[in-house]
Scaffold this motif. Structure first.
Motif, PDB file in Angstrom:
ATOM      1  N   TYR A  18      32.386  -3.868 -45.092  1.00  0.00           N
ATOM      2  CA  TYR A  18      33.037  -3.758 -46.393  1.00  0.00           C
ATOM      3  C   TYR A  18      33.973  -4.928 -46.714  1.00  0.00           C
ATOM      4  CZ  TYR A  18      31.027   0.867 -46.636  1.00  0.00           C
ATOM      5  OH  TYR A  18      30.139   1.912 -46.691  1.00  0.00           O
ATOM      6  N   GLY A  19      34.168  -5.831 -45.773  1.00  0.00           N
ATOM      7  CA  GLY A  19      34.981  -7.017 -46.025  1.00  0.00           C
ATOM      8  C   GLY A  19      36.456  -6.742 -46.221  1.00  0.00           C
ATOM      9  N   THR A  20      36.929  -5.646 -45.661  1.00  0.00           N
ATOM     10  CA  THR A  20      38.347  -5.304 -45.782  1.00  0.00           C
ATOM     11  C   THR A  20      38.771  -4.434 -44.608  1.00  0.00           C
ATOM     12  OG1 THR A  20      40.075  -4.354 -47.218  1.00  0.00           O
ATOM     13  CG2 THR A  20      37.947  -3.229 -47.201  1.00  0.00           C
ATOM     14  N   ALA A  21      40.067  -4.486 -44.319  1.00  0.00           N
ATOM     15  CA  ALA A  21      40.653  -3.590 -43.318  1.00  0.00           C
ATOM     16  C   ALA A  21      41.565  -2.578 -43.997  1.00  0.00           C
ATOM     17  CB  ALA A  21      41.438  -4.401 -42.289  1.00  0.00           C
ATOM     18  N   ASN A  22      41.596  -2.587 -45.316  1.00  0.00           N
ATOM     19  CA  ASN A  22      42.449  -1.678 -46.065  1.00  0.00           C
ATOM     20  C   ASN A  22      41.875  -0.260 -45.991  1.00  0.00           C
ATOM     21  OD1 ASN A  22      43.315  -0.041 -48.351  1.00  0.00           O
ATOM     22  ND2 ASN A  22      44.297  -1.903 -49.118  1.00  0.00           N
ATOM     23  N   ARG A  99      42.259  13.557 -26.484  1.00  0.00           N
ATOM     24  CA  ARG A  99      41.435  12.357 -26.473  1.00  0.00           C
ATOM     25  C   ARG A  99      41.073  11.954 -27.904  1.00  0.00           C
ATOM     26  NH1 ARG A  99      39.836   7.902 -23.413  1.00  0.00           N
ATOM     27  NH2 ARG A  99      37.966   7.123 -24.433  1.00  0.00           N
ATOM     28  N   ARG A 100      40.812  12.933 -28.772  1.00  0.00           N
ATOM     29  CA  ARG A 100      40.465  12.608 -30.156  1.00  0.00           C
ATOM     30  C   ARG A 100      41.622  11.903 -30.859  1.00  0.00           C
ATOM     31  NH1 ARG A 100      37.663  17.634 -29.739  1.00  0.00           N
ATOM     32  NH2 ARG A 100      39.402  18.755 -30.648  1.00  0.00           N
ATOM     33  N   GLU A 101      42.844  12.313 -30.565  1.00  0.00           N
ATOM     34  CA  GLU A 101      43.999  11.637 -31.167  1.00  0.00           C
ATOM     35  C   GLU A 101      44.107  10.205 -30.666  1.00  0.00           C
ATOM     36  OE1 GLU A 101      45.789  12.856 -33.749  1.00  0.00           O
ATOM     37  OE2 GLU A 101      44.235  14.373 -33.577  1.00  0.00           O
ATOM     38  N   TYR A 102      43.888  10.004 -29.370  1.00  0.00           N
ATOM     39  CA  TYR A 102      43.890   8.647 -28.810  1.00  0.00           C
ATOM     40  C   TYR A 102      42.825   7.794 -29.493  1.00  0.00           C
ATOM     41  CZ  TYR A 102      42.675   4.812 -25.748  1.00  0.00           C
ATOM     42  OH  TYR A 102      42.364   3.563 -25.269  1.00  0.00           O
ATOM     43  N   GLU A 103      41.633   8.341 -29.654  1.00  0.00           N
ATOM     44  CA  GLU A 103      40.538   7.585 -30.270  1.00  0.00           C
ATOM     45  C   GLU A 103      40.860   7.224 -31.723  1.00  0.00           C
ATOM     46  OE1 GLU A 103      37.061   9.601 -27.496  1.00  0.00           O
ATOM     47  OE2 GLU A 103      37.298  10.279 -29.576  1.00  0.00           O
ATOM     48  N   ALA A 104      41.458   8.145 -32.467  1.00  0.00           N
ATOM     49  CA  ALA A 104      41.834   7.855 -33.853  1.00  0.00           C
ATOM     50  C   ALA A 104      42.916   6.781 -33.902  1.00  0.00           C
ATOM     51  CB  ALA A 104      42.287   9.128 -34.566  1.00  0.00           C
ATOM     52  N   ASN A 105      43.853   6.821 -32.956  1.00  0.00           N
ATOM     53  CA  ASN A 105      44.886   5.787 -32.880  1.00  0.00           C
ATOM     54  C   ASN A 105      44.289   4.430 -32.526  1.00  0.00           C
ATOM     55  OD1 ASN A 105      46.999   7.528 -33.489  1.00  0.00           O
ATOM     56  ND2 ASN A 105      47.357   8.043 -31.353  1.00  0.00           N
ATOM     57  N   LEU A 106      43.368   4.406 -31.570  1.00  0.00           N
ATOM     58  CA  LEU A 106      42.708   3.167 -31.179  1.00  0.00           C
ATOM     59  C   LEU A 106      41.919   2.599 -32.352  1.00  0.00           C
ATOM     60  CD1 LEU A 106      42.066   1.135 -28.947  1.00  0.00           C
ATOM     61  CD2 LEU A 106      40.189   2.647 -28.228  1.00  0.00           C
ATOM     62  N   PHE A 107      41.230   3.458 -33.088  1.00  0.00           N
ATOM     63  CA  PHE A 107      40.494   3.041 -34.278  1.00  0.00           C
ATOM     64  C   PHE A 107      41.461   2.378 -35.271  1.00  0.00           C
ATOM     65  CE2 PHE A 107      38.911   3.612 -38.540  1.00  0.00           C
ATOM     66  CZ  PHE A 107      37.577   3.273 -38.435  1.00  0.00           C
ATOM     67  N   ALA A 108      42.608   3.019 -35.527  1.00  0.00           N
ATOM     68  CA  ALA A 108      43.603   2.475 -36.460  1.00  0.00           C
ATOM     69  C   ALA A 108      44.119   1.120 -35.983  1.00  0.00           C
ATOM     70  CB  ALA A 108      44.759   3.460 -36.635  1.00  0.00           C
ATOM     71  N   ALA A 109      44.366   0.986 -34.680  1.00  0.00           N
ATOM     72  CA  ALA A 109      44.849  -0.288 -34.137  1.00  0.00           C
ATOM     73  C   ALA A 109      43.822  -1.393 -34.354  1.00  0.00           C
ATOM     74  CB  ALA A 109      45.160  -0.143 -32.641  1.00  0.00           C
ATOM     75  N   LEU A 113      45.017  -4.287 -37.044  1.00  0.00           N
ATOM     76  CA  LEU A 113      45.576  -5.469 -36.385  1.00  0.00           C
ATOM     77  C   LEU A 113      44.479  -6.486 -36.088  1.00  0.00           C
ATOM     78  CD1 LEU A 113      48.039  -3.704 -33.926  1.00  0.00           C
ATOM     79  CD2 LEU A 113      48.553  -4.734 -36.152  1.00  0.00           C
ATOM     80  N   ASP A 114      44.653  -7.685 -36.585  1.00  0.00           N
ATOM     81  CA  ASP A 114      43.682  -8.748 -36.386  1.00  0.00           C
ATOM     82  C   ASP A 114      43.745  -9.259 -34.941  1.00  0.00           C
ATOM     83  OD1 ASP A 114      43.215 -11.976 -36.538  1.00  0.00           O
ATOM     84  OD2 ASP A 114      41.852 -10.850 -37.846  1.00  0.00           O
ATOM     85  N   THR A 115      42.618  -9.255 -34.277  1.00  0.00           N
ATOM     86  CA  THR A 115      42.545  -9.643 -32.866  1.00  0.00           C
ATOM     87  C   THR A 115      43.052 -11.068 -32.645  1.00  0.00           C
ATOM     88  OG1 THR A 115      40.706  -8.127 -32.497  1.00  0.00           O
ATOM     89  CG2 THR A 115      40.977  -9.906 -30.889  1.00  0.00           C
ATOM     90  N   ARG A 116      42.633 -11.997 -33.504  1.00  0.00           N
ATOM     91  CA  ARG A 116      43.065 -13.399 -33.328  1.00  0.00           C
ATOM     92  C   ARG A 116      44.574 -13.547 -33.472  1.00  0.00           C
ATOM     93  NH1 ARG A 116      39.067 -15.947 -37.401  1.00  0.00           N
ATOM     94  NH2 ARG A 116      38.789 -13.755 -37.796  1.00  0.00           N
ATOM     95  N   ARG A 140      53.688   0.982 -31.121  1.00  0.00           N
ATOM     96  CA  ARG A 140      52.686   1.741 -30.366  1.00  0.00           C
ATOM     97  C   ARG A 140      51.275   1.310 -30.733  1.00  0.00           C
ATOM     98  NH1 ARG A 140      55.725   7.062 -32.162  1.00  0.00           N
ATOM     99  NH2 ARG A 140      55.605   5.743 -33.996  1.00  0.00           N
ATOM    100  N   LEU A 141      51.082   0.917 -31.980  1.00  0.00           N
ATOM    101  CA  LEU A 141      49.785   0.397 -32.405  1.00  0.00           C
ATOM    102  C   LEU A 141      49.513  -0.934 -31.705  1.00  0.00           C
ATOM    103  CD1 LEU A 141      47.835   1.620 -34.519  1.00  0.00           C
ATOM    104  CD2 LEU A 141      48.672  -0.092 -36.114  1.00  0.00           C
ATOM    105  N   VAL A 142      50.537  -1.765 -31.611  1.00  0.00           N
ATOM    106  CA  VAL A 142      50.415  -3.051 -30.905  1.00  0.00           C
ATOM    107  C   VAL A 142      50.098  -2.805 -29.429  1.00  0.00           C
ATOM    108  CG1 VAL A 142      51.662  -5.140 -30.185  1.00  0.00           C
ATOM    109  CG2 VAL A 142      51.850  -4.319 -32.545  1.00  0.00           C
ATOM    110  N   ASP A 143      50.755  -1.815 -28.819  1.00  0.00           N
ATOM    111  CA  ASP A 143      50.458  -1.472 -27.419  1.00  0.00           C
ATOM    112  C   ASP A 143      48.983  -1.146 -27.230  1.00  0.00           C
ATOM    113  OD1 ASP A 143      52.961  -1.785 -26.261  1.00  0.00           O
ATOM    114  OD2 ASP A 143      53.518   0.319 -26.529  1.00  0.00           O
ATOM    115  N   LEU A 144      48.438  -0.313 -28.116  1.00  0.00           N
ATOM    116  CA  LEU A 144      47.022   0.055 -28.021  1.00  0.00           C
ATOM    117  C   LEU A 144      46.121  -1.162 -28.179  1.00  0.00           C
ATOM    118  CD1 LEU A 144      46.939   3.368 -30.073  1.00  0.00           C
ATOM    119  CD2 LEU A 144      46.377   3.114 -27.661  1.00  0.00           C
ATOM    120  N   LYS A 145      46.450  -2.018 -29.132  1.00  0.00           N
ATOM    121  CA  LYS A 145      45.635  -3.214 -29.381  1.00  0.00           C
ATOM    122  C   LYS A 145      45.674  -4.153 -28.175  1.00  0.00           C
ATOM    123  CE  LYS A 145      43.302  -6.029 -32.075  1.00  0.00           C
ATOM    124  NZ  LYS A 145      42.006  -5.735 -32.661  1.00  0.00           N
ATOM    125  N   LEU A 146      46.855  -4.378 -27.635  1.00  0.00           N
ATOM    126  CA  LEU A 146      46.998  -5.246 -26.476  1.00  0.00           C
ATOM    127  C   LEU A 146      46.217  -4.693 -25.282  1.00  0.00           C
ATOM    128  CD1 LEU A 146      50.790  -6.176 -26.727  1.00  0.00           C
ATOM    129  CD2 LEU A 146      48.860  -7.763 -26.989  1.00  0.00           C
TER     130      LEU A 146
END
Length: 154
Positions: A18-22, A99-109, A113-116, A140-146
Motif C-alpha cells: 500500500y506504500g504507507t505505514a500509516n 502471545r497474541r498481544e506480543y504478536e500485535a505489538n511486534l506487528f506495530a513495531a 518504525l523504519d528499520t534503516r 517499548r516499541l523500540v525495544d521490540l524493534k531492536l
C-alpha cells in the motif's frame, strides 16, 4: 501461534503493497471500520461483527498513542481475525497477557518504525530512550524493534 518472522514479514508486505505505514490509511484500504468512541479505561479494541472488522479507539487518546493503538489493533486484524468474534480489549497496549498481544505489538513495531532509521541510530550509539525520543516513538516499541533486528537495547 505465529512465528515472529512471519509477523515481521506480514507488516513489511503490507507497507510495500500500500506504500504507507500509516495504520489509519491501511485500515481504510483493508476495509476495516475505524470508530472513535468513549471507552472508559480501554485504549481500543478490535472486533469482527458478522464479517465486518472494526477497530475502536478511545476518543481521549493523543494522536501518537492513537496511531500506536490503531497499528496494534490492525495487527490483530491481520494475524488473529479468527479470535475477533470475542474482541481484543486493550487497557495497556504492552500488556504481557498473551502471545497474541506480543504478536500485535511486534506487528506495530515493524509497521511504525523504519528499520534503516533504527539501525542507523543504534549504530550511532544512541540508547533505546534516545532512539525513541528521536523517532517520537514509545520506548517499548523500540525495544521490540531492536530485539527483532537482533540488536541489544542500551
Amino acid at each position: 501461534m505465529i512465528e515472529s518472522e512471519e509477523v515481521l514479514r506480514r507488516a513489511a508486505a503490507l507497507k510495500a503493497k500500500y506504500g504507507t505505514a500509516n495504520p489509519f490509511a491501511l485500515a481504510r484500504s483493508l476495509h476495516v471500520e475505524l470508530l472513535v468512541r468513549e471507552l472508559g479505561s480501554l485504549k481500543g479494541f478490535y472486533k469482527d461483527v458478522y464479517g465486518t472488522p472494526f477497530i475502536f479507539l478511545n476518543r481521549h487518546l493523543k494522536r501518537g498513542e492513537a496511531t500506536l493503538v490503531c497499528a496494534h489493533e490492525l495487527g490483530h486484524h491481520l494475524l488473529h481475525r479468527e479470535f475477533a468474534a470475542f474482541g481484543f480489549e486493550e487497557t495497556s497496549v504492552f500488556s504481557p497477557a498473551s502471545r497474541r498481544e506480543y504478536e500485535a505489538n511486534l506487528f506495530a513495531a515493524e509497521l511504525l518504525l523504519d528499520t534503516r532509521e533504527v539501525r542507523e541510530l543504534a549504530k550511532e550509539g544512541l540508547t533505546r530512550a534516545q532512539i525513541a525520543a528521536e523517532l517520537r516513538a514509545d520506548e517499548r516499541l523500540v525495544d521490540l524493534k531492536l530485539a527483532a533486528m537482533g540488536l541489544a537495547a542500551k
